[in-house]
Design a protein around this motif. Structure first.
Motif, short mmCIF file in Angstrom:
data_model
loop_
_atom_site.label_atom_id
_atom_site.label_comp_id
_atom_site.label_asym_id
_atom_site.label_seq_id
_atom_site.Cartn_x
_atom_site.Cartn_y
_atom_site.Cartn_z
N ALA A 6 0.90 -1.15 0.00
CA ALA A 6 0.00 0.00 0.00
C ALA A 6 0.94 1.19 0.00
CB ALA A 6 -0.90 0.00 1.24
N GLY A 7 1.24 1.72 -1.18
CA GLY A 7 2.25 2.77 -1.28
C GLY A 7 3.59 2.20 -0.83
N ASP A 8 4.20 2.81 0.21
CA ASP A 8 5.50 2.33 0.71
C ASP A 8 5.35 1.42 1.92
OD1 ASP A 8 4.59 4.28 2.41
OD2 ASP A 8 6.45 5.44 2.43
N THR A 87 -7.04 -0.37 3.83
CA THR A 87 -6.69 1.05 3.74
C THR A 87 -5.92 1.42 5.00
OG1 THR A 87 -8.68 1.48 2.46
CG2 THR A 87 -7.56 3.39 3.43
N ASP A 90 -1.18 6.31 7.47
CA ASP A 90 0.10 6.31 8.19
C ASP A 90 0.18 7.48 9.16
OD1 ASP A 90 0.61 8.50 6.59
OD2 ASP A 90 2.09 7.49 5.34
N LYS A 94 -2.05 10.14 5.69
CA LYS A 94 -2.29 9.88 4.27
C LYS A 94 -2.76 8.44 4.07
CE LYS A 94 -0.25 10.12 -0.25
NZ LYS A 94 0.89 9.99 -1.08
N LYS A 96 -3.40 4.97 2.19
CA LYS A 96 -2.77 4.13 1.17
C LYS A 96 -3.56 2.83 1.12
CE LYS A 96 1.58 6.17 2.52
NZ LYS A 96 2.89 5.99 3.06
N LYS A 97 -3.75 2.29 -0.09
CA LYS A 97 -4.58 1.10 -0.22
C LYS A 97 -3.84 -0.08 -0.83
CE LYS A 97 -8.91 3.54 -0.59
NZ LYS A 97 -10.22 3.58 -1.15
N TYR A 98 -4.18 -1.26 -0.31
CA TYR A 98 -3.74 -2.52 -0.87
C TYR A 98 -5.00 -3.28 -1.25
CZ TYR A 98 -2.46 -7.46 -0.93
OH TYR A 98 -2.33 -8.77 -1.27
#
Length: 104
Positions: A6-8, A87, A90, A94, A96-98
């Motif tokens: 999910a992003g980083d 979701t 962090d 922000k 971030k989704k997987y």
């Protein structure tokens, strides 16, 4: 077990047994740079899109936990392919989704 990014953020999703119709318990592992990630919020959403003669189904719950390990329970109301989205918000907030899917 399912794993991705999910992003980083590295995300690992596992269930205590193979997914089945009914209430399923999930454990979501989060890490960033090899270290456990403490997130502001972690949400688990399961969704099955609308099909002929059947409305869309799904549920979203907030996972509870800390230090990179979060637990949630969701209901799969019928067999088929379910979309699963984790979701993660962090430290900065922000989202971030997987996304992945499971077949029952």
């Amino acid at each position: 077990d399912l794993a991705g990014k999910a992003g980083d953020v590295d995300v690992k999703v596992k269930t205590d047994k193979d997914p089945f119709v009914g209430q399923n318990k999930f454990v979501i592992g989060l890490s960033k740079g090899g270290k456990p990630l403490t997130a502001k919020t972690v949400k688990l959403k399961v969704f099955m899109p609308e099909m002929p003669g059947m409305p869309a189904m799904g549920e979203e719950v907030e996972a509870q936990g800390k230090d990179g390990v979060y637990k949630a329970s969701v209901n799969f109301s019928m067999g088929g392919t379910w979309q699963v989205t984790v979701t993660v918000a962090d430290e900065s907030g922000k989202a971030k989704k997987y996304k992945t899917s499971v077949n029952l």
